[in-house]
Design a protein around this motif. Sequence first.
Motif, PDB file in Angstrom:
ATOM      1  N   PHE A 183       0.833  -1.198   0.000  1.00  0.00           N
ATOM      2  CA  PHE A 183       0.000   0.000   0.000  1.00  0.00           C
ATOM      3  C   PHE A 183       0.869   1.249   0.000  1.00  0.00           C
ATOM      4  O   PHE A 183       1.950   1.278   0.582  1.00  0.00           O
ATOM      5  N   GLY A 184       0.362   2.291  -0.612  1.00  0.00           N
ATOM      6  CA  GLY A 184       0.926   3.629  -0.498  1.00  0.00           C
ATOM      7  C   GLY A 184      -0.136   4.508   0.136  1.00  0.00           C
ATOM      8  O   GLY A 184      -1.324   4.388  -0.200  1.00  0.00           O
ATOM      9  N   TYR A 185       0.258   5.379   1.059  1.00  0.00           N
ATOM     10  CA  TYR A 185      -0.708   6.205   1.769  1.00  0.00           C
ATOM     11  C   TYR A 185      -0.254   7.653   1.783  1.00  0.00           C
ATOM     12  O   TYR A 185       0.889   7.961   2.115  1.00  0.00           O
ATOM     13  N   MET A 186      -1.180   8.526   1.420  1.00  0.00           N
ATOM     14  CA  MET A 186      -0.926   9.961   1.453  1.00  0.00           C
ATOM     15  C   MET A 186      -2.017  10.606   2.301  1.00  0.00           C
ATOM     16  O   MET A 186      -3.120  10.845   1.820  1.00  0.00           O
ATOM     17  N   PRO A 187      -1.722  10.836   3.599  1.00  0.00           N
ATOM     18  CA  PRO A 187      -2.732  11.480   4.444  1.00  0.00           C
ATOM     19  C   PRO A 187      -2.944  12.930   4.023  1.00  0.00           C
ATOM     20  O   PRO A 187      -2.108  13.517   3.328  1.00  0.00           O
ATOM     21  N   GLN A 188      -4.057  13.490   4.456  1.00  0.00           N
ATOM     22  CA  GLN A 188      -4.371  14.867   4.094  1.00  0.00           C
ATOM     23  C   GLN A 188      -3.324  15.845   4.620  1.00  0.00           C
ATOM     24  O   GLN A 188      -2.925  16.762   3.931  1.00  0.00           O
ATOM     25  N   ALA A 189      -2.877  15.635   5.841  1.00  0.00           N
ATOM     26  CA  ALA A 189      -1.875  16.523   6.433  1.00  0.00           C
ATOM     27  C   ALA A 189      -0.555  15.775   6.541  1.00  0.00           C
ATOM     28  O   ALA A 189      -0.489  14.685   7.099  1.00  0.00           O
ATOM     29  N   ALA A 190       0.488  16.367   5.982  1.00  0.00           N
ATOM     30  CA  ALA A 190       1.818  15.762   6.018  1.00  0.00           C
ATOM     31  C   ALA A 190       2.441  16.001   7.385  1.00  0.00           C
ATOM     32  O   ALA A 190       2.784  17.126   7.729  1.00  0.00           O
ATOM     33  N   ARG A 191       2.563  14.927   8.169  1.00  0.00           N
ATOM     34  CA  ARG A 191       3.161  15.043   9.505  1.00  0.00           C
ATOM     35  C   ARG A 191       4.395  14.150   9.574  1.00  0.00           C
ATOM     36  O   ARG A 191       4.276  12.923   9.559  1.00  0.00           O
ATOM     37  N   PHE A 192       5.533  14.783   9.647  1.00  0.00           N
ATOM     38  CA  PHE A 192       6.802  14.072   9.758  1.00  0.00           C
ATOM     39  C   PHE A 192       7.564  14.663  10.935  1.00  0.00           C
ATOM     40  O   PHE A 192       7.309  15.804  11.324  1.00  0.00           O
ATOM     41  N   PRO A 193       8.512  13.915  11.502  1.00  0.00           N
ATOM     42  CA  PRO A 193       9.306  14.497  12.597  1.00  0.00           C
ATOM     43  C   PRO A 193       9.968  15.804  12.150  1.00  0.00           C
ATOM     44  O   PRO A 193      10.646  15.848  11.112  1.00  0.00           O
ATOM     45  N   GLU A 194       9.748  16.843  12.915  1.00  0.00           N
ATOM     46  CA  GLU A 194      10.203  18.190  12.540  1.00  0.00           C
ATOM     47  C   GLU A 194      11.726  18.307  12.414  1.00  0.00           C
ATOM     48  O   GLU A 194      12.225  19.106  11.642  1.00  0.00           O
ATOM     49  N   ASN A 195      12.475  17.499  13.186  1.00  0.00           N
ATOM     50  CA  ASN A 195      13.933  17.611  13.139  1.00  0.00           C
ATOM     51  C   ASN A 195      14.542  16.749  12.035  1.00  0.00           C
ATOM     52  O   ASN A 195      15.729  16.863  11.754  1.00  0.00           O
ATOM     53  N   PHE A 196      13.757  15.886  11.386  1.00  0.00           N
ATOM     54  CA  PHE A 196      14.251  15.103  10.251  1.00  0.00           C
ATOM     55  C   PHE A 196      14.389  16.000   9.038  1.00  0.00           C
ATOM     56  O   PHE A 196      13.632  16.957   8.870  1.00  0.00           O
ATOM     57  N   THR A 197      15.345  15.666   8.183  1.00  0.00           N
ATOM     58  CA  THR A 197      15.376  16.292   6.867  1.00  0.00           C
ATOM     59  C   THR A 197      14.419  15.502   5.976  1.00  0.00           C
ATOM     60  O   THR A 197      14.020  14.379   6.306  1.00  0.00           O
ATOM     61  N   ALA A 198      14.087  16.065   4.832  1.00  0.00           N
ATOM     62  CA  ALA A 198      13.239  15.347   3.875  1.00  0.00           C
ATOM     63  C   ALA A 198      13.915  14.038   3.470  1.00  0.00           C
ATOM     64  O   ALA A 198      13.261  12.997   3.335  1.00  0.00           O
ATOM     65  N   ARG A 199      15.235  14.073   3.314  1.00  0.00           N
ATOM     66  CA  ARG A 199      15.985  12.848   2.972  1.00  0.00           C
ATOM     67  C   ARG A 199      15.858  11.809   4.084  1.00  0.00           C
ATOM     68  O   ARG A 199      15.674  10.617   3.818  1.00  0.00           O
ATOM     69  N   ASP A 200      15.920  12.251   5.352  1.00  0.00           N
ATOM     70  CA  ASP A 200      15.754  11.338   6.486  1.00  0.00           C
ATOM     71  C   ASP A 200      14.392  10.642   6.421  1.00  0.00           C
ATOM     72  O   ASP A 200      14.287   9.443   6.674  1.00  0.00           O
ATOM     73  N   VAL A 201      13.355  11.408   6.104  1.00  0.00           N
ATOM     74  CA  VAL A 201      12.002  10.846   6.026  1.00  0.00           C
ATOM     75  C   VAL A 201      11.969   9.710   5.005  1.00  0.00           C
ATOM     76  O   VAL A 201      11.486   8.611   5.289  1.00  0.00           O
TER      77      VAL A 201
END
Length: 192
Positions: free
Chosen positions: A54-72
């Motif tokens: 499965f691939g999932y795209m929630p309405q609100a993008a919530r990722f750890p704030e201290n991660f870089t996009a690459r980390d995510v």
Amino acid sequence: LDIARGAVTAVIGPNGAGKTTLNKILLGLVRADGGTLHFDGVDMLQGISHRERFGYMPQAARFPENFTARDVLTVLTDLRGTDRPRDETLLKAFELSAFLDQPVRSLSGGQRQRLNGVAAFLFTADLLLLDEPTAGLDPVASGVLKDKIRERRDAGCAVLITSHVLSELEEFADVIVFLHEGRVRWSGSLRL
């Protein structure tokens, strides 16, 4: 409710109708209080192995704030633990490479939503669950995402979209499902 491969199924309904709950049930985040749930003939209530498809795209993008996009993206790849091929075309199309090494906290809402889209499409899923996928995207990025949705549909992926933007759904939804109070009240094609 059947979600067919090679089709975009759009789920609409008023707030509280059960759209988000449906996604959470499919993802295994909550248990259904009745009924059965199968993916490719496998009972989804008896295990979690189906989720790697499965691939999932929630309405609100919530990722750890201290991660870089690459980390995510790295963490998601490590967690996925799969040999499925990676699809990085949205990374390029969204021009996200310039922001990969910035902390998530410094990204704009639109950049976060683009990262959200990249994460959802990264593993060439068999089922895509997209909750208000164009929310927060500018018209160009929204067009890129819509093209990607059509591409995955045409490749045989099953796509489930929840949205309130009916004019947008008319562009590419093959089936519309109307939910009300947790039940399918209408399901059918917009095509004549």
